[in-house]
Design a protein around this motif. Sequence first.
Motif, PDB file in Angstrom:
ATOM      1  N   ARG A 560     -61.288  -0.486  42.308  1.00 16.87           N
ATOM      2  CA  ARG A 560     -60.502  -0.598  43.542  1.00 16.87           C
ATOM      3  C   ARG A 560     -59.379  -1.611  43.334  1.00 16.87           C
ATOM      4  N   LYS A 561     -58.193  -1.287  43.848  1.00 18.41           N
ATOM      5  CA  LYS A 561     -57.077  -2.227  43.757  1.00 18.41           C
ATOM      6  C   LYS A 561     -57.304  -3.458  44.621  1.00 18.41           C
ATOM      7  N   ASP A 562     -58.018  -3.299  45.724  1.00 17.87           N
ATOM      8  CA  ASP A 562     -58.306  -4.453  46.577  1.00 17.87           C
ATOM      9  C   ASP A 562     -59.502  -5.255  46.090  1.00 17.87           C
ATOM     10  N   LYS A 563     -60.053  -4.917  44.894  1.00 16.51           N
ATOM     11  CA  LYS A 563     -61.158  -5.635  44.254  1.00 16.51           C
ATOM     12  C   LYS A 563     -62.466  -5.569  45.042  1.00 16.51           C
ATOM     13  N   LEU A 564     -62.616  -4.566  45.912  1.00 10.13           N
ATOM     14  CA  LEU A 564     -63.868  -4.408  46.639  1.00 10.13           C
ATOM     15  C   LEU A 564     -64.958  -3.923  45.684  1.00 10.13           C
ATOM     16  N   GLU A 785     -53.378 -16.776  58.636  1.00 11.26           N
ATOM     17  CA  GLU A 785     -53.813 -16.197  57.359  1.00 11.26           C
ATOM     18  C   GLU A 785     -55.050 -15.319  57.527  1.00 11.26           C
ATOM     19  N   ALA A 786     -55.987 -15.745  58.385  1.00 11.96           N
ATOM     20  CA  ALA A 786     -57.184 -14.931  58.622  1.00 11.96           C
ATOM     21  C   ALA A 786     -56.819 -13.596  59.269  1.00 11.96           C
ATOM     22  N   THR A 787     -55.896 -13.649  60.229  1.00 14.94           N
ATOM     23  CA  THR A 787     -55.446 -12.398  60.851  1.00 14.94           C
ATOM     24  C   THR A 787     -54.746 -11.496  59.844  1.00 14.94           C
ATOM     25  N   LYS A 788     -53.989 -12.091  58.956  1.00 13.90           N
ATOM     26  CA  LYS A 788     -53.318 -11.310  57.911  1.00 13.90           C
ATOM     27  C   LYS A 788     -54.331 -10.647  56.976  1.00 13.90           C
ATOM     28  N   ILE A 789     -55.422 -11.355  56.665  1.00 15.06           N
ATOM     29  CA  ILE A 789     -56.457 -10.778  55.804  1.00 15.06           C
ATOM     30  C   ILE A 789     -57.116  -9.584  56.488  1.00 15.06           C
ATOM     31  N   LEU A 790     -57.416  -9.717  57.791  1.00 15.75           N
ATOM     32  CA  LEU A 790     -58.040  -8.606  58.503  1.00 15.75           C
ATOM     33  C   LEU A 790     -57.109  -7.401  58.587  1.00 15.75           C
ATOM     34  N   GLU A 791     -55.830  -7.642  58.809  1.00  9.93           N
ATOM     35  CA  GLU A 791     -54.880  -6.525  58.853  1.00  9.93           C
ATOM     36  C   GLU A 791     -54.764  -5.838  57.494  1.00  9.93           C
ATOM     37  N   SER A 792     -54.750  -6.635  56.427  1.00 16.75           N
ATOM     38  CA  SER A 792     -54.681  -6.031  55.097  1.00 16.75           C
ATOM     39  C   SER A 792     -55.941  -5.237  54.778  1.00 16.75           C
ATOM     40  N   ARG A 793     -57.121  -5.701  55.258  1.00 16.89           N
ATOM     41  CA  ARG A 793     -58.356  -4.959  55.021  1.00 16.89           C
ATOM     42  C   ARG A 793     -58.329  -3.616  55.759  1.00 16.89           C
ATOM     43  N   GLU A 794     -57.809  -3.601  56.974  1.00 20.95           N
ATOM     44  CA  GLU A 794     -57.704  -2.328  57.696  1.00 20.95           C
ATOM     45  C   GLU A 794     -56.767  -1.363  56.969  1.00 20.95           C
ATOM     46  N   LYS A 795     -55.672  -1.869  56.471  1.00 19.84           N
ATOM     47  CA  LYS A 795     -54.735  -1.025  55.737  1.00 19.84           C
ATOM     48  C   LYS A 795     -55.347  -0.532  54.433  1.00 19.84           C
ATOM     49  N   GLU A 796     -56.096  -1.397  53.740  1.00 15.99           N
ATOM     50  CA  GLU A 796     -56.730  -0.991  52.475  1.00 15.99           C
ATOM     51  C   GLU A 796     -57.805   0.061  52.687  1.00 15.99           C
ATOM     52  N   GLU A 797     -58.507   0.011  53.824  1.00 18.14           N
ATOM     53  CA  GLU A 797     -59.525   1.024  54.087  1.00 18.14           C
ATOM     54  C   GLU A 797     -58.898   2.359  54.476  1.00 18.14           C
ATOM     55  N   LYS A 798     -57.752   2.318  55.136  1.00 18.81           N
ATOM     56  CA  LYS A 798     -57.084   3.572  55.478  1.00 18.81           C
ATOM     57  C   LYS A 798     -56.469   4.231  54.246  1.00 18.81           C
ATOM     58  N   GLU A 799     -55.889   3.435  53.377  1.00 23.36           N
ATOM     59  CA  GLU A 799     -55.244   3.947  52.167  1.00 23.36           C
ATOM     60  C   GLU A 799     -55.786   3.203  50.953  1.00 23.36           C
ATOM     61  N   GLY A 801     -56.545   2.278  47.241  1.00 23.38           N
ATOM     62  CA  GLY A 801     -55.923   2.547  45.950  1.00 23.38           C
ATOM     63  C   GLY A 801     -56.904   2.309  44.820  1.00 23.38           C
ATOM     64  N   LEU A 802     -56.826   3.140  43.784  1.00 28.06           N
ATOM     65  CA  LEU A 802     -57.723   3.042  42.643  1.00 28.06           C
ATOM     66  C   LEU A 802     -56.932   2.749  41.380  1.00 28.06           C
ATOM     67  N   LEU A 803     -57.538   1.973  40.508  1.00 24.83           N
ATOM     68  CA  LEU A 803     -56.954   1.673  39.207  1.00 24.83           C
ATOM     69  C   LEU A 803     -57.396   2.732  38.205  1.00 24.83           C
ATOM     70  N   LYS A 804     -56.470   3.221  37.438  1.00 26.02           N
ATOM     71  CA  LYS A 804     -56.783   4.243  36.445  1.00 26.02           C
ATOM     72  C   LYS A 804     -57.324   3.590  35.181  1.00 26.02           C
ATOM     73  N   SER A 805     -58.332   4.216  34.626  1.00 25.57           N
ATOM     74  CA  SER A 805     -58.913   3.712  33.392  1.00 25.57           C
ATOM     75  C   SER A 805     -57.966   3.952  32.223  1.00 25.57           C
ATOM     76  N   LEU A 806     -58.257   3.301  31.106  1.00 21.87           N
ATOM     77  CA  LEU A 806     -57.412   3.441  29.927  1.00 21.87           C
ATOM     78  C   LEU A 806     -57.421   4.879  29.410  1.00 21.87           C
ATOM     79  N   HIS A 807     -58.585   5.516  29.485  1.00 17.52           N
ATOM     80  CA  HIS A 807     -58.667   6.904  29.021  1.00 17.52           C
ATOM     81  C   HIS A 807     -57.780   7.811  29.871  1.00 17.52           C
ATOM     82  N   VAL A 808     -57.788   7.605  31.191  1.00 19.03           N
ATOM     83  CA  VAL A 808     -56.955   8.433  32.077  1.00 19.03           C
ATOM     84  C   VAL A 808     -55.478   8.181  31.799  1.00 19.03           C
TER      85      VAL A 808
END
Length: 985
Positions: A560-564, A785-799, A801-808
């Motif tokens: 996960r791009k958001d490191k979840l 900053e806490a409000t910004k973190i919560l807003e970014s988490r909502e955006k990350e759950e809606k969209e 992003g995944l990191l592609k492996s080296l093989h891909v």
Amino acid sequence: ERVEGERRGEENVEGEVSQVQAPEEETMNSTMELSQVVEETDKEEMDGGGQDRSNSLGQEEAQNEEADEGGGDRDEEEFDVEAEEKAEEEAERPSEPPKILRMQTIQPEDLSASYSANSNEELLVLEYVENFRRQFVQLYPHRKELLLSPRNECGVEKFICTTVRPTKMEYNEIYDLESCALFVSEHIKYEHLWDPLTLPKYIPSPTSVLRWQAGDCFDMSIVLASLLIGVGYDAYVVIGFAEKRICLADEAHEPLVGHSRSRTSQGSSRSKKAQIKVFSDDAKEESVYSVKQRPVLDSTFVMTRDKFDRLDQELTKKEQEAPAMLIEEEEQSVQEEDEYEGQRVHAWVLVRAGKREMVDNVFVEASTGKVVPTNHPGYKGIEAVFNHQNYWVDMQRVDEPKDISFALEDFNKWEFLFISSMSKDQRRNSIEDARPNRSPPSSPLEGKRVGTGNRRPAGQEGGAGQDDQRVEGPEEVAEGEHILDLPPSWVDKLFIDREIFLRRYAEESGEPKRTKDYKKSRVEHFAENSRRDGMTEMITLYSDLARTNMTEIQEYFANRKDKLVSRFRYFRTGKRIDSNRKEHMIFENFDPGRPDALMKLVEKPEGREFTFYHKATLDGMVNRTESFTRNRDPAKPVALHKVIETFEGHQNRLTYRSITFEPIEPNTDAPPMKQQIDHPRKMTEKFERNPEVPADKDIAKRTFFTGSRPPRIHLIFHYGPGRITSSTRTYITEKNLSGDEFSVQEYVVDPFAKPMRYTEQRDEYQLLTAAEKSLISEFREAEREATKILESREKEEKEPGLLKSLHVQLQEKKVAEAMKPKEEESEAALKYDYLAPYLPKHAKQKALTKQDAQKVKDSCLKALKERLIDRAHIIETRLEEEQAALTKKQVPVPLPFLLPPPFLLLRLERCCPGRIPEAGQGQDVRRRGVREVRERGSVPHPDSQAEERPARGDCQGQVQGDDREAAERSSSRHSQPINLSQAKK
């Protein structure tokens, strides 16, 4: 003597066969009678039948009928319901096994020739094995028939040992025993045997099983044994009998181990209690004298009340768990009742000790990937084991399977087929055991040593009847050319594409996943990057056996791009599954690398908690806890009650910071967050001890009571050395018309300490009021900053992003390169073609002739020669330059030419332009100038043909303006010839 021994052995065998055939005929007669009874009952109760019954089903109904006759008449309605259920199961069951359907799609021409045909050596081995099978059936008619030469996917008979293909894969993930077994269980979809009582007639190759990603216990065990042998394990495929739950890979009655947090905590508490108990017993034994414990003073009223409360809780719990207990009892009763107990055919893997640091023999279940000891109660018996080298038949007579010895070298316990796979010592022992004058054998096959030496299969020239059972002597077995060797495996080398390996799981519901049910839980595995949210595993925990009341969901993520990394959702107990129901509590864990350094986020109904990687934050914040106002309507927005922040490594030694807000009525709307922070009720700060500051002046805790009237600032200092109390100071703000004033209440630990002056108190009060305003701004920034973190988490759950492996990434690069136009490739090839300048122009259209090729060769050699000559010239030039530089460094440096002072140089240049030698001229010019100055008293010009001018004389005519007087003084001073000593001065 040998012939007479063989004759006596044959008579014994015939006697044993006649004894075995007698009870066999009785069983056949009883079976025919039971089948007639079943037919009559079917005609009477089912109106002529209508459904075809198998032999096993008929036997089962006949047995039930006999039991009903002895104990009473069976209920007709109950029988009808069961018959209808069985009829529905048979109707839903496909006509042919899935393996046969897959084998029908194979084209033999697409496979290697060894798949669809047998070599001469393989035909000889098949005839040899068939002879062994006939002798085994003749000697042991009561035992299960051996699986020796099943058909492969092309319908060709193959010896089972040649189906094992040891292969070492290129993936490190399947190099160890546990990881390899888990991969096979997840990569191949398990299918139970079509007939649980008979051996399969078709065993496809491991390559086809890996390509299909589906197979039964025999297919998966052969694949797993091939991989384990390839990486160095001493692995064997075991053919035997097992329990129903093992044959069906049913783990619904087994608890989920290693995932639930509650189980872990319970296990740890139990272990701690056990340790404490053991410790107390040891203490009693060791210590003779012990201190009497104080009596426990309990209230009878409180104990009675607690007892009734506990009884009420137990009754309520029993009422809630009653349906679940009934279901559990029913499932256990169904599980215990197995009509084919001890008769279900199954295959698994045996790994013997000795290789790869294996200490004990273990069983590996290929369908689940579990590694269990050899005394596991789920395995009921063993018929044979085999690998890629030999086939061993179990000749041990033990009551319990756990007593079976796996010393395959012991010929009294295991009967082997091929002698070529044994060592010389084992062969010598087998020869000694095969002699006729040895002690009576423990089994008929041991006395005859079937399947060893140069015995010829039945049907060959000179080999039939007594020759097939002839006992070999040591001089005959010693001839190695007559020993039948096992041919190599007919299976191609196992291969798994990297893309398929990374996908890992077989297709299920249109996506690569694997679902497994456990007791009160369900586990779902997904391939990496196969889902949009990057989920790789989901574990659902239930409070009942029917899996209807969900209590917890554990989700694990990757790339996960958001490191979840993981998310845990907890639901309130006592409620059924509702997709729209909101979670009671959510835990989210993150890997390092986020811009906000977030490590954990916890959301509860009563608050929210942030945990950070403090080394990645600017202020060293470790934790931020927000608690909401209770007893509020869930539809209304939350209202903050208190915020607590902890720090580590803060520049001001800050460790704790909190802010408390004014309470809000439950049914009123919450004010804006900014308004709450600007008007807090209380703010607190805590600091570490600063050794450079005295304890009476080092603040430990600072509290601002902004909501009280009048406002107060309370200071608590650190404890001094040897002190049990600390100094305190309180500033009380008093507002009046003239302005804010303050009063001080102070407690000093040291009575001899010098009291603070008013000016010092005023300065400290002003600093504290400034710190109060700064603290409010810091809380405001932290809330932003806490409000910004919560807003970014909502955006990350809606969209997400995944990191592609080296093989891909490499695969995408290859695809992009393949999609490039061919013209660019040709231009790139010509760009790096070193022969292009030497080839003729028509080389692209037609091939070169011999003369053209010779010219190209000569021109290339000529160019190479010229290049080498140029390189030699360059090397020679550089060598000369280095030698000249070295010579120049070795010459002694002469003294510099002594010039007059700067003011004299300026005047001489004005009077006699061009006669002053420069500092950069040659050394000879300088020496000649010095010599001429000494002899003639004149300054030489650099140009030898220039007219010499006297160094002395009148210079007034050449001086203009204000320098006339200076020139007059200079001429009068230098009327005499220049002395060298004076010039030096």
